[in-house]
Design a protein around this motif. Structure first.
Motif, short mmCIF file in Angstrom:
data_model
loop_
_atom_site.label_atom_id
_atom_site.label_comp_id
_atom_site.label_asym_id
_atom_site.label_seq_id
_atom_site.Cartn_x
_atom_site.Cartn_y
_atom_site.Cartn_z
N THR A 255 39.45 31.06 131.14
CA THR A 255 39.80 29.71 131.60
C THR A 255 40.12 28.83 130.39
O THR A 255 39.97 29.25 129.23
N LEU A 256 40.56 27.61 130.66
CA LEU A 256 40.91 26.69 129.57
C LEU A 256 39.69 26.38 128.70
O LEU A 256 39.77 26.42 127.47
N ASP A 257 38.57 26.07 129.36
CA ASP A 257 37.36 25.76 128.60
C ASP A 257 36.90 26.95 127.77
O ASP A 257 36.50 26.79 126.60
N GLU A 258 36.99 28.14 128.35
CA GLU A 258 36.59 29.33 127.60
C GLU A 258 37.54 29.58 126.43
O GLU A 258 37.11 30.01 125.35
N SER A 259 38.82 29.30 126.62
CA SER A 259 39.78 29.49 125.54
C SER A 259 39.52 28.54 124.39
O SER A 259 39.67 28.90 123.22
N LEU A 260 39.12 27.30 124.72
CA LEU A 260 38.87 26.30 123.68
C LEU A 260 37.57 26.55 122.92
O LEU A 260 37.42 26.13 121.78
N THR A 261 36.63 27.22 123.57
CA THR A 261 35.31 27.41 122.96
C THR A 261 35.04 28.84 122.51
O THR A 261 33.93 29.13 122.06
N SER A 262 36.03 29.73 122.62
CA SER A 262 35.79 31.14 122.30
C SER A 262 36.77 31.65 121.25
O SER A 262 37.28 32.77 121.33
N ARG A 263 37.05 30.84 120.26
CA ARG A 263 38.03 31.24 119.23
C ARG A 263 37.58 32.48 118.47
O ARG A 263 38.39 33.38 118.21
N ASP A 264 36.32 32.52 118.11
CA ASP A 264 35.84 33.67 117.33
C ASP A 264 35.98 34.97 118.13
O ASP A 264 36.36 36.01 117.57
#
Length: 302
Positions: free
Chosen positions: A126-135
């Motif tokens: 999701t968008l939130d997961e994409s923004l918070t899962s860079r590593d």
């Protein structure tokens, strides 16, 4: 003479050709050599001689770590939000032969492979997961790209998502949310500052009250101590006078006289009634008698 000149020219030409085919490979580079159009060898650092007209340098390859900064790629998340992702790739050529013959255009191939891999990974988030899962995204992409580019003689060392840009309306909403969060934190800090200020003022007032109470207590102690010292001095003086009087062995008349003096001092008070002991009355009469005798004798001496 003409034959000698021709031989000299031929020797010079041969030397020039030989010198031209001397190849020096520098540090962190490798040369792929073809002989009669086929792969022959990979030359490393050092001095090499290329057979004229038979061998050629097919490709000069840099063995240093290289950076590929790809333009932003549009990617659709799991919740159907289109975002732009800017990717940076760090890679290194480990096999010059595979890099030369493995793929026709290595860099465009890596770029397309990166975009495809990115779409596959982001499509499951999701968008939130994409923004918070860079590593996590970086790690998955590095692993997939490294395995895919291995047949090309390329090792992918690191992948970084340099920037993730959501749609304009989402950016505006995020900015408003961040602004509200900053304002909330500022209010919390202001309230905390006021609280600390009030605590400091109350603490100062408490310390001031304590200091005033201690000062008053100290003053009373000093006053009481002064009075006690005065009483002690008077008692010491009285005791000293009695000691001296005892040492002088006073007569009965002296003791009575001292009693009269004490009575005189007591009579100076504000008492309205005074009871005079009989011993002092006799001393007083004696004193009046002595005074009369002195007064009658004074004219005769004249």
């Amino acid at each position: 003479m003409g034959g000698f000149i021709a031989i000299a020219i031929l020797v010079v030409l041969v030397l020039l050709v030989l010198i031209k085919n001397i190849v020096i490979v520098r540090q962190s580079r490798a040369y792929v050599i073809e002989r009669l159009g086929m792969f022959h060898a990979v030359w490393g650092v050092g001095l090499h001689f290329k057979v004229p007209f038979i061998e050629r340098v097919a490709k000069a390859v840099s063995l240093k770590e290289q950076i590929a900064d790809f333009p932003p790629q549009p990617v659709i998340t799991k919740d159907n939000v289109t975002i732009q992702i800017d990717t940076v790739l760090f890679f290194q050529i480990t096999d010059p032969k595979l890099y030369t013959y493995g793929v026709e255009h290595p860099m465009p191939a890596i770029e397309n492979l990166t975009a495809t891999t990115l779409r596959n990974i982001i499509g499951d988030l999701t968008l939130d997961e994409s923004l918070t899962s860079r590593d996590i995204i970086n790690s998955q992409m590095r692993s997939i790209l490294d395995e895919a580019t291995d047949p090309w003689g390329i090792k992918v060392n690191r992948v970084e998502l340099k920037n993730i840009l959501p749609p304009k309306e989402i950016q505006d909403a995020m900015e408003k949310q961040m602004k509200a969060e900053r304002e909330r934190r500022e209010k919390i800090l202001q309230a905390e500052g006021q609280k600390q200020s009030q605590i400091l003022v109350a603490e100062g007032e408490r310390q001031s009250v304590i200091l005033r109470a201690e000062a008053a207590k100290e003053a009373k102690l000093l006053e009481a101590e002064a009075k006690a010292q005065a009483v002690l001095k008077v008692q010491e003086a009285t005791a000293q006078a009695l000691r001296l009087l005892n040492e002088a062995a006073p007569t009965d008349a002296v003791i009575k006289l001292k009693s009269l003096e004490a009575f005189t001092a007591a009579a100076d008070g504000k008492a309205t009634k005074i009871i005079i002991p009989s011993e002092i009355q006799s001393i007083a009469g004696l004193a009046e008698g002595l005074k009369a005798v002195v007064e009658t004798k004074e004219p005769e001496t004249k």
